[in-house]
Design a protein around this motif. Structure first.
Motif, PDB file in Angstrom:
ATOM      1  N   HIS A   8       0.847  -1.187   0.000  1.00  0.00           N
ATOM      2  CA  HIS A   8       0.000   0.000   0.000  1.00  0.00           C
ATOM      3  C   HIS A   8       0.880   1.233   0.000  1.00  0.00           C
ATOM      4  O   HIS A   8       2.022   1.203   0.435  1.00  0.00           O
ATOM      5  CB  HIS A   8      -0.894   0.019   1.244  1.00  0.00           C
ATOM      6  N   LEU A   9       0.330   2.313  -0.454  1.00  0.00           N
ATOM      7  CA  LEU A   9       1.011   3.601  -0.402  1.00  0.00           C
ATOM      8  C   LEU A   9       0.609   4.277   0.901  1.00  0.00           C
ATOM      9  O   LEU A   9      -0.575   4.370   1.218  1.00  0.00           O
ATOM     10  CB  LEU A   9       0.583   4.468  -1.593  1.00  0.00           C
ATOM     11  N   THR A  10       1.588   4.699   1.675  1.00  0.00           N
ATOM     12  CA  THR A  10       1.295   5.431   2.895  1.00  0.00           C
ATOM     13  C   THR A  10       2.004   6.774   2.855  1.00  0.00           C
ATOM     14  O   THR A  10       3.061   6.915   2.236  1.00  0.00           O
ATOM     15  CB  THR A  10       1.717   4.655   4.166  1.00  0.00           C
ATOM     16  N   LEU A  11       1.402   7.732   3.518  1.00  0.00           N
ATOM     17  CA  LEU A  11       1.934   9.094   3.552  1.00  0.00           C
ATOM     18  C   LEU A  11       2.001   9.585   4.984  1.00  0.00           C
ATOM     19  O   LEU A  11       1.115   9.291   5.780  1.00  0.00           O
ATOM     20  CB  LEU A  11       1.024  10.047   2.770  1.00  0.00           C
ATOM     21  N   GLU A  12       3.037  10.334   5.269  1.00  0.00           N
ATOM     22  CA  GLU A  12       3.135  11.093   6.506  1.00  0.00           C
ATOM     23  C   GLU A  12       3.441  12.521   6.084  1.00  0.00           C
ATOM     24  O   GLU A  12       4.208  12.740   5.149  1.00  0.00           O
ATOM     25  CB  GLU A  12       4.271  10.587   7.391  1.00  0.00           C
ATOM     26  N   GLN A  13       2.854  13.482   6.779  1.00  0.00           N
ATOM     27  CA  GLN A  13       3.058  14.883   6.415  1.00  0.00           C
ATOM     28  C   GLN A  13       3.363  15.707   7.650  1.00  0.00           C
ATOM     29  O   GLN A  13       2.791  15.463   8.714  1.00  0.00           O
ATOM     30  CB  GLN A  13       1.802  15.439   5.749  1.00  0.00           C
ATOM     31  N   HIS A  14       4.244  16.689   7.486  1.00  0.00           N
ATOM     32  CA  HIS A  14       4.561  17.591   8.585  1.00  0.00           C
ATOM     33  C   HIS A  14       5.291  18.828   8.064  1.00  0.00           C
ATOM     34  O   HIS A  14       5.870  18.806   6.985  1.00  0.00           O
ATOM     35  CB  HIS A  14       5.413  16.884   9.646  1.00  0.00           C
ATOM     36  N   GLU A  27       4.536   1.731  -3.245  1.00  0.00           N
ATOM     37  CA  GLU A  27       4.548   1.842  -4.700  1.00  0.00           C
ATOM     38  C   GLU A  27       3.667   2.998  -5.146  1.00  0.00           C
ATOM     39  O   GLU A  27       2.543   3.154  -4.667  1.00  0.00           O
ATOM     40  CB  GLU A  27       4.037   0.551  -5.334  1.00  0.00           C
ATOM     41  N   VAL A  28       4.194   3.791  -6.083  1.00  0.00           N
ATOM     42  CA  VAL A  28       3.428   4.905  -6.641  1.00  0.00           C
ATOM     43  C   VAL A  28       3.143   4.571  -8.099  1.00  0.00           C
ATOM     44  O   VAL A  28       4.037   4.583  -8.941  1.00  0.00           O
ATOM     45  CB  VAL A  28       4.190   6.242  -6.536  1.00  0.00           C
ATOM     46  N   ASP A  29       1.892   4.257  -8.368  1.00  0.00           N
ATOM     47  CA  ASP A  29       1.475   3.957  -9.734  1.00  0.00           C
ATOM     48  C   ASP A  29       0.040   4.430  -9.923  1.00  0.00           C
ATOM     49  O   ASP A  29      -0.536   5.062  -9.038  1.00  0.00           O
ATOM     50  CB  ASP A  29       1.638   2.467 -10.059  1.00  0.00           C
ATOM     51  N   ALA A  30      -0.527   4.130 -11.066  1.00  0.00           N
ATOM     52  CA  ALA A  30      -1.868   4.622 -11.391  1.00  0.00           C
ATOM     53  C   ALA A  30      -2.926   4.153 -10.393  1.00  0.00           C
ATOM     54  O   ALA A  30      -3.912   4.854 -10.156  1.00  0.00           O
ATOM     55  CB  ALA A  30      -2.255   4.181 -12.800  1.00  0.00           C
ATOM     56  N   GLU A  31      -2.715   3.010  -9.770  1.00  0.00           N
ATOM     57  CA  GLU A  31      -3.687   2.485  -8.811  1.00  0.00           C
ATOM     58  C   GLU A  31      -3.554   3.097  -7.416  1.00  0.00           C
ATOM     59  O   GLU A  31      -4.512   3.101  -6.650  1.00  0.00           O
ATOM     60  CB  GLU A  31      -3.555   0.969  -8.701  1.00  0.00           C
ATOM     61  N   ALA A  56      11.483   5.846   0.703  1.00  0.00           N
ATOM     62  CA  ALA A  56      10.849   4.543   0.945  1.00  0.00           C
ATOM     63  C   ALA A  56       9.901   4.151  -0.187  1.00  0.00           C
ATOM     64  O   ALA A  56       9.061   3.278  -0.022  1.00  0.00           O
ATOM     65  CB  ALA A  56      10.114   4.559   2.280  1.00  0.00           C
ATOM     66  N   VAL A  57      10.047   4.795  -1.345  1.00  0.00           N
ATOM     67  CA  VAL A  57       9.244   4.415  -2.513  1.00  0.00           C
ATOM     68  C   VAL A  57       9.945   3.234  -3.178  1.00  0.00           C
ATOM     69  O   VAL A  57      11.104   3.329  -3.582  1.00  0.00           O
ATOM     70  CB  VAL A  57       9.086   5.596  -3.498  1.00  0.00           C
ATOM     71  N   THR A  58       9.235   2.126  -3.293  1.00  0.00           N
ATOM     72  CA  THR A  58       9.815   0.905  -3.852  1.00  0.00           C
ATOM     73  C   THR A  58       9.582   0.759  -5.346  1.00  0.00           C
ATOM     74  O   THR A  58      10.247  -0.049  -6.001  1.00  0.00           O
ATOM     75  CB  THR A  58       9.242  -0.324  -3.132  1.00  0.00           C
ATOM     76  N   PHE A  59       8.649   1.539  -5.890  1.00  0.00           N
ATOM     77  CA  PHE A  59       8.357   1.501  -7.327  1.00  0.00           C
ATOM     78  C   PHE A  59       7.638   2.785  -7.685  1.00  0.00           C
ATOM     79  O   PHE A  59       6.825   3.292  -6.917  1.00  0.00           O
ATOM     80  CB  PHE A  59       7.453   0.304  -7.675  1.00  0.00           C
ATOM     81  N   ALA A  60       7.946   3.320  -8.864  1.00  0.00           N
ATOM     82  CA  ALA A  60       7.232   4.486  -9.383  1.00  0.00           C
ATOM     83  C   ALA A  60       7.122   4.346 -10.893  1.00  0.00           C
ATOM     84  O   ALA A  60       8.073   3.924 -11.551  1.00  0.00           O
ATOM     85  CB  ALA A  60       7.969   5.768  -9.014  1.00  0.00           C
ATOM     86  N   ASP A  61       5.965   4.708 -11.428  1.00  0.00           N
ATOM     87  CA  ASP A  61       5.773   4.618 -12.872  1.00  0.00           C
ATOM     88  C   ASP A  61       5.508   6.006 -13.450  1.00  0.00           C
ATOM     89  O   ASP A  61       5.742   7.025 -12.795  1.00  0.00           O
ATOM     90  CB  ASP A  61       4.657   3.625 -13.212  1.00  0.00           C
ATOM     91  N   SER A  62       5.003   6.040 -14.661  1.00  0.00           N
ATOM     92  CA  SER A  62       4.796   7.317 -15.357  1.00  0.00           C
ATOM     93  C   SER A  62       3.773   8.208 -14.663  1.00  0.00           C
ATOM     94  O   SER A  62       3.837   9.433 -14.786  1.00  0.00           O
ATOM     95  CB  SER A  62       4.382   7.080 -16.809  1.00  0.00           C
TER      96      SER A  62
END
Length: 114
Positions: A8-14, A27-31, A56-62
């Motif tokens: 899953h994609l998780t985010l932390e912001q500060h 993973e950052v992809d279209a889904e 900590a991004v394990t995959f990124a696409d277009s």
């Protein structure tokens, strides 16, 4: 019943040193991009500098590449700690020539960062 083993994609912001930092994991992809898109667009509208910690991004696409380019045009974007796969994507597309890329979030948040 099928279950997905996709990360899953998780985010932390500060806030940090006058910037808004979004730490991205997975993973950052279209889904998976929608939460990241929503968070970064809101941050870009609210603060002058956005730091994306992509260590900590394990995959990124277009779709990730498209978001980075869009953010570059709408805010001061600093990309921190991209992993080799993402660095390769940025390099082969030439995006590394226009994006501000830093080895760590500390570097990206430093007052001397461009």
């Amino acid at each position: 019943m099928l279950s997905s083993s996709r990360p899953h994609l998780t985010l932390e912001q500060h806030a940090r040193d006058g910037a808004w930092v979004v730490v991205v994991r997975g993973e950052v992809d279209a889904e998976t991009i929608f939460p990241l898109h929503r968070a970064t667009r809101a941050a870009a509208a609210a603060v002058p500098t956005l730091v994306l910690d992509l260590g900590a991004v394990t995959f990124a696409d277009s779709s990730a590449l498209n978001l980075l380019i869009t953010l570059h045009h709408t805010t001061t974007l600093r990309v921190a700690a991209p992993q080799p796969q993402l660095l390769h994507l940025l390099s082969v597309t030439g995006a590394d020539q226009i994006l501000n890329i830093y080895p760590t979030t500390d570097h990206a948040c430093a007052p001397t960062a461009r």
